[in-house]
Design an enzyme around this catalytic site. Structure first.
Site, PDB file in Angstrom:
ATOM      1  N   GLY A   1      -6.167 -25.854  -1.716  1.00 26.14           N
ATOM      2  CA  GLY A   1      -7.325 -26.507  -2.313  1.00 26.14           C
ATOM      3  C   GLY A   1      -8.344 -26.981  -1.302  1.00 26.14           C
TER       4      GLY A   1
ATOM      5  N   ASP B   1       0.228  -7.596   1.314  1.00 22.33           N
ATOM      6  CA  ASP B   1       0.657  -6.212   1.548  1.00 22.33           C
ATOM      7  C   ASP B   1       2.178  -6.119   1.637  1.00 22.33           C
ATOM      8  OD1 ASP B   1       0.291  -3.513   1.762  1.00 22.33           O
ATOM      9  OD2 ASP B   1      -0.136  -3.520   3.907  1.00 22.33           O
TER      10      ASP B   1
ATOM     11  N   HIS C   1       0.812  -1.219   0.000  1.00 20.00           N
ATOM     12  CA  HIS C   1       0.000   0.000   0.000  1.00 20.00           C
ATOM     13  C   HIS C   1       0.845   1.269   0.000  1.00 20.00           C
ATOM     14  CE1 HIS C   1       0.477  -0.240   4.489  1.00 20.00           C
ATOM     15  NE2 HIS C   1       0.437   1.073   4.389  1.00 20.00           N
TER      16      HIS C   1
ATOM     17  N   GLY D   1       2.866   6.411   8.281  1.00 15.73           N
ATOM     18  CA  GLY D   1       4.231   6.686   7.844  1.00 15.73           C
ATOM     19  C   GLY D   1       5.202   5.624   8.300  1.00 15.73           C
ATOM     20  N   ASN D   2       4.831   4.895   9.368  1.00 15.95           N
ATOM     21  CA  ASN D   2       5.644   3.768   9.834  1.00 15.95           C
ATOM     22  C   ASN D   2       5.495   2.551   8.919  1.00 15.95           C
ATOM     23  OD1 ASN D   2       5.521   4.819  13.086  1.00 15.95           O
ATOM     24  ND2 ASN D   2       7.341   3.742  12.393  1.00 15.95           N
ATOM     25  N   SER D   3       4.460   2.544   8.088  1.00 14.86           N
ATOM     26  CA  SER D   3       4.205   1.392   7.234  1.00 14.86           C
ATOM     27  C   SER D   3       5.427   1.048   6.405  1.00 14.86           C
ATOM     28  CB  SER D   3       3.029   1.685   6.301  1.00 14.86           C
ATOM     29  OG  SER D   3       1.836   1.792   7.018  1.00 14.86           O
TER      30      SER D   3
END
Length: 461
Positions: free
Chosen positions: A265, A132, A102, A206-208
């Site tokens: 599956g 992500d 992101h 902002g830490n992402s």
């Protein structure tokens, strides 16, 4: 005078104070003195990422409405530059950086700034929205500071950790805390359908993409989200475990264009107390197979509906996300031991770590016949498409794989399963091509989305 003399004698007997000394903590007990040595070791490998992408902005809020868009022409969308700020972690001295999808997903321009203020242009070489995660290659980089990976399976609740990133764009910042939970999965806890390490180290916007490190300065996880109602850190943050990050980096360095994971599956549900008692288990645990695809590796290993998967490769499995996580960290190829419960006893089988098979009927067909369906891509459903689009294992028929050009008016989405068009059943891609070639001014499209039946009506030849 006697008192003064006594004080002089006592002062002379006391040892002189020693000067302060800088010393690296020798063990975990001494780490309470300072985190500075850990920060000095890890912080140079944490970077700031500035990404920009061009997004389409509609002129009217009604332009995306499936009802109003049938009767009004809202014109074309307006391109707009969207900027994002996040963090990343250098994991290769040759310029391999890991961040969140992101932060950089779909970005056309990526600028990476190191702690020493050096700047590099970056490009995404492997990205996965579901997990992500994104792996970035820095152009012209060499001899960069890089973090070592810790074994995230060895982390325990209560372990001290540091979160390093660029919260609110104010510059590199370090926060401390502990691991406050393990095996946190999905839902409101974060983006995607991941499996997370939980920490109370402050993680803010902002830490992402930043680093969650242990007291040895090794990477435990990639900070990805917070659980908040106010928009700031409320003491609950989540990080993607380093063992999964390692698999993404390995595949990116091997030149993979798409992340490959072993296919299960199977559809499963956690075993609660009532189910455990009915099945004869001593305690709740594991996941029960509710549905299994005939081509599933679990089916080939001898498992079936009603069996309870207890562990994979020696690691307990207590939820659907944990099952996906264990398979993803192992990567495709080879085998793993799977322990399961059946008829009041445990058994073990060898599980092939294979990707979802592709079938010949899954070749895509694209409509281009001068109709409102032009630009619609469809394919017959097979295991690979079922996994990629997140469809139920029982799904069959023709699925939408692409919506472009004039077909955007239909408001169909990738993953929609077509049932009928203008009253004619759609059982294979050729059926859609036949219907689309028939002259008509009114179109009625019946389809399934999220298991629910829906109908779209529009006009146009």
């Amino acid at each position: 005078m006697r008192i003064a003399a006594a004080c002089l004698i006592l002062a002379a007997a006391l040892p002189l104070p020693l000067p302060a000394q800088d010393q690296v903590p020798a063990d975990r007990a001494e780490i309470g003195l300072s985190f500075a040595p850990v920060v000095k070791s890890a912080a140079p490998a944490v970077v700031n990422i500035y990404a920009s992408r061009i997004v389409a902005q509609r002129r009217s809020p009604f332009a995306a409405d499936p009802f109003f868009s049938q009767f009004f022409d809202f014109g074309q969308t307006v391109p707009r530059v969207q900027n994002s700020l996040g963090s990343g972690v250098i994991l290769g001295a040759d310029g391999i950086v890991v961040s969140n999808f992101h932060v950089v997903g779909g970005a056309e321009d990526i600028r990476v700034v190191l702690a020493d203020r050096r700047e590099f242009e970056g490009r995404v070489i492997l990205a996965d929205e579901a997990a992500d995660l994104a792996v970035i290659r820095l152009d012209g980089a060499e001899n960069l500071p890089a973090l070592d990976l810790a074994d995230s399976d060895l982390v325990e609740v209560g372990d001290l950790v540091l979160a390093i990133g660029n919260p609110f764009g104010i510059g590199q910042t370090v926060t401390s805390g502990i691991v406050s939970g393990l095996a946190r999965a999905g839902g409101d806890m974060g983006r995607g359908r991941g499996y997370f390490i939980q920490t109370d180290a402050a993680i803010n916007p902002g830490n992402s993409g930043g680093a969650l490190v242990d007291t040895a300065g090794r990477l435990l996880g990639i900070n990805t989200s917070i659980l908040t109602r106010s928009g700031g850190s409320n003491g609950i943050g989540f990080a993607i475990p380093s063992n999964l990050v390692a698999q993404y980096v390995a595949q990116a360095e091997a030149g993979a264009a798409r992340f490959a994971r072993p296919w299960s599956g199977i559809e499963v549900q956690p075993v609660d107390a009532g189910m455990a008692e009915a099945l004869g288990l001593n305690a709740p645990g594991g996941v029960m197979i509710r549905q299994i695809h005939p081509e599933s590796p679990f089916a080939k290993a001898g498992l079936g509906a009603g069996d309870v998967v207890i562990s994979i490769d020696g690691h307990p499995v207590d939820g659907p996300q944990e099952l996906d996580y264990r398979l993803a960290t192992l990567g495709p190829g080879g085998t793993a031991a799977v322990r399961y419960w059946r008829d009041g006893g445990e058994a073990e089988a060898e599980l092939a770590l294979d990707p979802a098979p592709k079938n010949a009927g899954a070749d895509e067909l694209r409509i281009n016949l001068g109709t409102p369906l032009d630009g619609l891509g469809v394919a017959s459903l097979g295991p690979a498409l079922i996994e990629r689009l997140g469809l139920p294992l029982s799904a069959e028929g023709v699925v939408v794989t692409e919506v472009a050009g004039r077909a955007r008016r239909t408001q169909l989405q990738p993953g929609d399963v077509l049932i009928a068009v203008n009253g004619r059943p759609i059982r294979e891609p050729a059926d859609l091509a036949t219907v689309a070639a028939l002259p008509t001014r009114l179109w009625q499209i019946e389809f399934l989305r999220g298991g629910r039946r829906a109908v779209i009506r529009l006009s146009g030849g």
